[in-house]
Design an enzyme around this catalytic site. Structure first.
Site, PDB file in Angstrom:
ATOM      1  N   GLU A 148      47.783  33.187 104.066  1.00  0.00           N
ATOM      2  CA  GLU A 148      47.589  31.771 103.909  1.00  0.00           C
ATOM      3  C   GLU A 148      46.873  31.404 102.424  1.00  0.00           C
ATOM      4  O   GLU A 148      47.021  30.364 102.116  1.00  0.00           O
ATOM      5  CB  GLU A 148      46.565  31.163 104.992  1.00  0.00           C
ATOM      6  CG  GLU A 148      46.783  31.646 106.480  1.00  0.00           C
ATOM      7  CD  GLU A 148      46.550  33.063 106.957  1.00  0.00           C
ATOM      8  OE1 GLU A 148      46.061  33.118 108.034  1.00  0.00           O
ATOM      9  OE2 GLU A 148      46.673  34.016 106.077  1.00  0.00           O
ATOM     10  N   CYS A 173      42.324  34.378 110.289  1.00  0.00           N
ATOM     11  CA  CYS A 173      41.155  35.181 110.293  1.00  0.00           C
ATOM     12  C   CYS A 173      40.077  34.256 110.058  1.00  0.00           C
ATOM     13  O   CYS A 173      40.062  33.358 109.335  1.00  0.00           O
ATOM     14  CB  CYS A 173      41.085  36.381 109.678  1.00  0.00           C
ATOM     15  SG  CYS A 173      40.987  36.317 107.999  1.00  0.00           S
ATOM     16  N   ARG A 216      62.223  54.149 106.886  1.00  0.00           N
ATOM     17  CA  ARG A 216      61.142  55.110 106.400  1.00  0.00           C
ATOM     18  C   ARG A 216      59.975  54.062 105.288  1.00  0.00           C
ATOM     19  O   ARG A 216      58.981  54.319 105.278  1.00  0.00           O
ATOM     20  CB  ARG A 216      61.357  56.233 105.522  1.00  0.00           C
ATOM     21  CG  ARG A 216      61.769  57.399 106.313  1.00  0.00           C
ATOM     22  CD  ARG A 216      62.429  58.594 105.299  1.00  0.00           C
ATOM     23  NE  ARG A 216      62.979  59.643 106.203  1.00  0.00           N
ATOM     24  CZ  ARG A 216      63.142  60.816 105.833  1.00  0.00           C
ATOM     25  NH1 ARG A 216      63.248  60.893 104.247  1.00  0.00           N
ATOM     26  NH2 ARG A 216      63.645  61.691 106.332  1.00  0.00           N
ATOM     27  N   THR A 250      60.716  72.102 111.418  1.00  0.00           N
ATOM     28  CA  THR A 250      61.641  71.707 110.665  1.00  0.00           C
ATOM     29  C   THR A 250      61.644  71.552 109.495  1.00  0.00           C
ATOM     30  O   THR A 250      62.359  71.714 108.453  1.00  0.00           O
ATOM     31  CB  THR A 250      61.331  69.929 111.042  1.00  0.00           C
ATOM     32  OG1 THR A 250      61.699  69.726 112.261  1.00  0.00           O
ATOM     33  CG2 THR A 250      62.235  68.994 109.985  1.00  0.00           C
ATOM     34  N   ASP A 292      64.661  72.834 107.303  1.00  0.00           N
ATOM     35  CA  ASP A 292      65.385  72.071 106.411  1.00  0.00           C
ATOM     36  C   ASP A 292      64.828  71.846 105.073  1.00  0.00           C
ATOM     37  O   ASP A 292      65.376  71.269 104.127  1.00  0.00           O
ATOM     38  CB  ASP A 292      65.475  70.660 107.170  1.00  0.00           C
ATOM     39  CG  ASP A 292      66.257  70.707 108.222  1.00  0.00           C
ATOM     40  OD1 ASP A 292      66.814  71.679 108.470  1.00  0.00           O
ATOM     41  OD2 ASP A 292      65.765  69.847 109.283  1.00  0.00           O
TER      42      ASP A 292
END
Length: 358
Positions: free
Chosen positions: A44, A67, A175, A187, A191
């Site tokens: 805003e 707010c 991501r 993992t 990897d």
């Protein structure tokens, strides 16, 4: 309001909500803005500043209730009243009790107030924020890429690449819009991923590694990326290993242990306490199964690649002990499907609730 929603997507405001605002005078947009990140002015304020004197008597369209409290920035209701805006149209009320109340203040000041324009779209945009406020834990999205027969690797362990390059680009864009990404230590060992975003101008998420025994290697590639690393380990892990991880640059969370590893619900609470409201689960099968068993998966992005791997020894996409009865299995509601390259992307939500609810 659609323009305000589009603007909101430009920000990276975690843990704050995505908010966009547009000022309209005599049917013409005279100012617009979005909330770029936590600690900076809200949408805003940018929109009103761009409008200047043209804001007087104009209409402000904003995707979330302004707010009315003073936090890291002044209350938006104060800026709205000073600007001379005559009408405020909001997509959704703010569920945060600390920030809500703007509707009443603007109404009492004599402004015309309307709430609910494109409310479904606004809630979808901020599904993470609405969920976090209600549940006091992050919103977890599980991403899986698998073959038609539910495999994530061949019997020799080869997994690159099951999905298409177009799907992988889509994931990197996801991501970039995500606060944090989480994988299991298995993992990382298998990897050796970077867990970053490889698109121009992309945002690297916080990397969270669930590593019950604090065994993560100091030579892992993920240390070469500057975004923060959080290692979630279990009580009883070797203190020397924990100190080694800290020297490597990790923040280490020592958490209660549950059957099979770290207490994932305790981890969820700890992440929320640090302002992490949005976590993308990317691997592997063991973590996926544990998160599903803990009933912590809220959303599911499933890439189906047009390939059959076969073999009883080839790794399936969901690990862990599984469920004995169909009635106790996690069920998801199909929200959308689209073709990404050669793959089919299914987006699903836990239970039959879709984006419109948190």
């Amino acid at each position: 309001m659609r323009r305000a929603l589009d603007l909101a997507k430009e920000g990276r405001p975690w843990p704050n909500p995505f908010v966009g605002a547009v000022v309209v005078k005599d049917g013409v947009i005279v100012g617009e803005g979005y909330h770029p990140k936590a600690g900076e002015p809200h949408a805003e304020v940018f929109a009103l500043k761009a409008a200047g004197e043209k804001a007087r008597g104009a209409t402000l369209y904003v995707t979330l209730e302004p707010c009315c409290h003073r936090g890291r920035t002044p209350p938006c209701t104060e800026a709205i009243l000073k600007s001379g805006i005559g009408r405020v149209v909001m997509a959704a009320a703010d569920p945060n009790p600390k920030a809500g109340g703007g509707i009443g203040i603007l109404d009492e000041a004599g402004l015309e107030v309307e709430v609910g324009v494109l409310a479904r779209e606004a809630r979808a945009l901020n599904e993470v924020f609405f969920h976090a406020i209600a549940s006091k834990r992050p919103f977890f999205t599980l991403k899986l890429a698998q073959s038609l027969d539910g495999k994530i690797a061949t019997k020799s362990g080869q997994s690159r690449w099951i999905s298409s390059k177009e799907s992988r680009r889509w994931v990197h864009r996801l991501r970039s819009r995500t606060c944090a990404i989480m994988v299991g230590s298995g993992t990382v060992r298998a990897d050796d991923p970077l867990l970053n975003t490889r698109i121009p101008g992309g945002h690297d998420p916080i990397r969270i590694i669930v590593d019950t025994r604090a065994s993560l290697s100091s030579d892992a590639k993920l240390w070469s990326v500057t975004s923060p690393v959080i290692v979630a380990t279990g009580e009883g892990a070797d203190p020397g290993q924990i100190e080694r991880l800290k020297r490597s640059g990790a923040q280490v969370l020592v958490l209660p242990r549950a059957e099979g590893g770290v207490d994932l619900r305790a981890l969820a609470r700890a992440l929320y306490a640090q302002g992490i409201t949005d976590v993308l689960l990317e691997g592997g099968a063991t973590l996926a199964g544990a998160m599903l068993e803990a009933q912590l998966v809220d959303k599911f992005h499933l890439f189906l690649a047009p390939v059959v791997i076969g073999g009883e020894s080839a790794r399936g996409s969901i690990g862990g002990p599984g469920w004995e009865e169909l009635g106790s299995c996690p069920r998801f509601h199909l929200y959308s499907q689209e073709r990404i390259g050669a793959d089919l992307l299914l987006t699903l939500y836990r239970e039959a609730r879709g984006c419109s609810q948190a």
